[in-house]
Design a protein around this motif. Structure first.
Motif, PDB file in Angstrom:
ATOM      1  N   UNK B  19       0.827  -1.227   0.000  1.00 36.49           N
ATOM      2  CA  UNK B  19       0.000   0.000   0.000  1.00 36.49           C
ATOM      3  C   UNK B  19       0.851   1.263   0.000  1.00 36.49           C
ATOM      4  N   UNK B  20       2.133   1.162   0.436  1.00 39.05           N
ATOM      5  CA  UNK B  20       2.966   2.372   0.446  1.00 39.05           C
ATOM      6  C   UNK B  20       3.243   2.827  -0.981  1.00 39.05           C
ATOM      7  N   UNK B  21       3.415   4.105  -1.180  1.00 37.56           N
ATOM      8  CA  UNK B  21       3.652   4.665  -2.510  1.00 37.56           C
ATOM      9  C   UNK B  21       5.108   4.411  -2.908  1.00 37.56           C
ATOM     10  N   UNK B  22       5.321   3.386  -3.720  1.00 35.57           N
ATOM     11  CA  UNK B  22       6.700   3.003  -4.101  1.00 35.57           C
ATOM     12  C   UNK B  22       6.948   3.295  -5.582  1.00 35.57           C
ATOM     13  N   UNK B  23       6.236   4.255  -6.118  1.00 36.72           N
ATOM     14  CA  UNK B  23       6.348   4.567  -7.565  1.00 36.72           C
ATOM     15  C   UNK B  23       7.789   4.743  -8.019  1.00 36.72           C
ATOM     16  N   UNK B  24       8.590   5.413  -7.226  1.00 39.29           N
ATOM     17  CA  UNK B  24       9.958   5.727  -7.684  1.00 39.29           C
ATOM     18  C   UNK B  24      10.828   4.476  -7.777  1.00 39.29           C
ATOM     19  N   UNK B  25      10.379   3.392  -7.172  1.00 37.57           N
ATOM     20  CA  UNK B  25      11.172   2.149  -7.162  1.00 37.57           C
ATOM     21  C   UNK B  25      10.791   1.205  -8.288  1.00 37.57           C
ATOM     22  N   UNK B  26       9.725   1.563  -9.024  1.00 39.51           N
ATOM     23  CA  UNK B  26       9.133   0.619  -9.989  1.00 39.51           C
ATOM     24  C   UNK B  26       9.707   0.810 -11.398  1.00 39.51           C
ATOM     25  N   UNK B  27      10.116  -0.300 -12.002  1.00 38.18           N
ATOM     26  CA  UNK B  27      10.601  -0.191 -13.400  1.00 38.18           C
ATOM     27  C   UNK B  27       9.492  -0.551 -14.385  1.00 38.18           C
ATOM     28  N   UNK B  28       8.754  -1.660 -14.126  1.00 32.72           N
ATOM     29  CA  UNK B  28       7.633  -2.014 -15.012  1.00 32.72           C
ATOM     30  C   UNK B  28       6.474  -2.532 -14.162  1.00 32.72           C
ATOM     31  N   UNK B  50      16.228  -4.445  -7.572  1.00 25.01           N
ATOM     32  CA  UNK B  50      16.311  -5.866  -7.210  1.00 25.01           C
ATOM     33  C   UNK B  50      15.561  -6.776  -8.181  1.00 25.01           C
ATOM     34  N   UNK B  51      14.765  -6.168  -9.097  1.00 21.21           N
ATOM     35  CA  UNK B  51      13.876  -6.946  -9.987  1.00 21.21           C
ATOM     36  C   UNK B  51      12.873  -7.769  -9.188  1.00 21.21           C
ATOM     37  N   UNK B  52      12.726  -7.430  -7.940  1.00 22.59           N
ATOM     38  CA  UNK B  52      11.747  -8.101  -7.081  1.00 22.59           C
ATOM     39  C   UNK B  52      10.329  -7.804  -7.572  1.00 22.59           C
ATOM     40  N   UNK B  53       9.429  -8.779  -7.396  1.00 19.93           N
ATOM     41  CA  UNK B  53       8.036  -8.593  -7.819  1.00 19.93           C
ATOM     42  C   UNK B  53       7.211  -8.193  -6.588  1.00 19.93           C
ATOM     43  N   UNK B  54       6.381  -7.173  -6.788  1.00 24.37           N
ATOM     44  CA  UNK B  54       5.548  -6.688  -5.673  1.00 24.37           C
ATOM     45  C   UNK B  54       4.124  -6.493  -6.193  1.00 24.37           C
ATOM     46  N   UNK B  55       3.133  -7.021  -5.464  1.00 21.35           N
ATOM     47  CA  UNK B  55       1.740  -6.853  -5.862  1.00 21.35           C
ATOM     48  C   UNK B  55       1.213  -5.495  -5.410  1.00 21.35           C
TER      49      UNK B  55
END
Lengths: 76, 76
Positions: B19-28, B50-55
């Protein structure tokens, strides 16, 4: 001043996009926002039967409507 | 009458969402529309470093704004 005007080589993943309305064939879509490698948002759809990847044009009407419908979470 | 009410086992990929706003961390981001396996649209983000997947939750305001910005193709 965009990177391209500085002569920096850009690496977009999509060379061409599918303009026909293939919504019924699509299982998922990946959105790749404009970034340091590519000036344009890119949309890569995965097809249901073949899992083939197809590039879509974010500016095309049916693509916009499809993304909107996904976000509104209705199956129709 | 949804599949769940018929007792059919649904298989959504996302168990919980960030739920936290992580827009700046997102690539796709990958959009998975509601389908026979899952009643809800699911959004899976890939993180830059990290290429980690987050829902992500499609109903959360910053997620909707992010998708809208991607579609409008502006980097800001």
């Amino acid at each position: 001043m965009s990177l391209r005007s500085l002569g920096v080589e850009l690496h977009c993943r999509c060379i061409q996009t599918e303009s026909r309305d293939i919504r019924s064939l699509i299982s998922t879509v990946e959105l790749i926002p404009a970034n340091s490698h590519c000036d344009d948002t890119e949309i890569i759809a995965t097809l249901k039967k073949t899992s083939q990847k197809v590039c879509l044009n974010p500016k095309v009407h049916w693509v916009k409507r499809m993304i909107k419908r996904f976000m509104s979470n209705s199956r129709r």
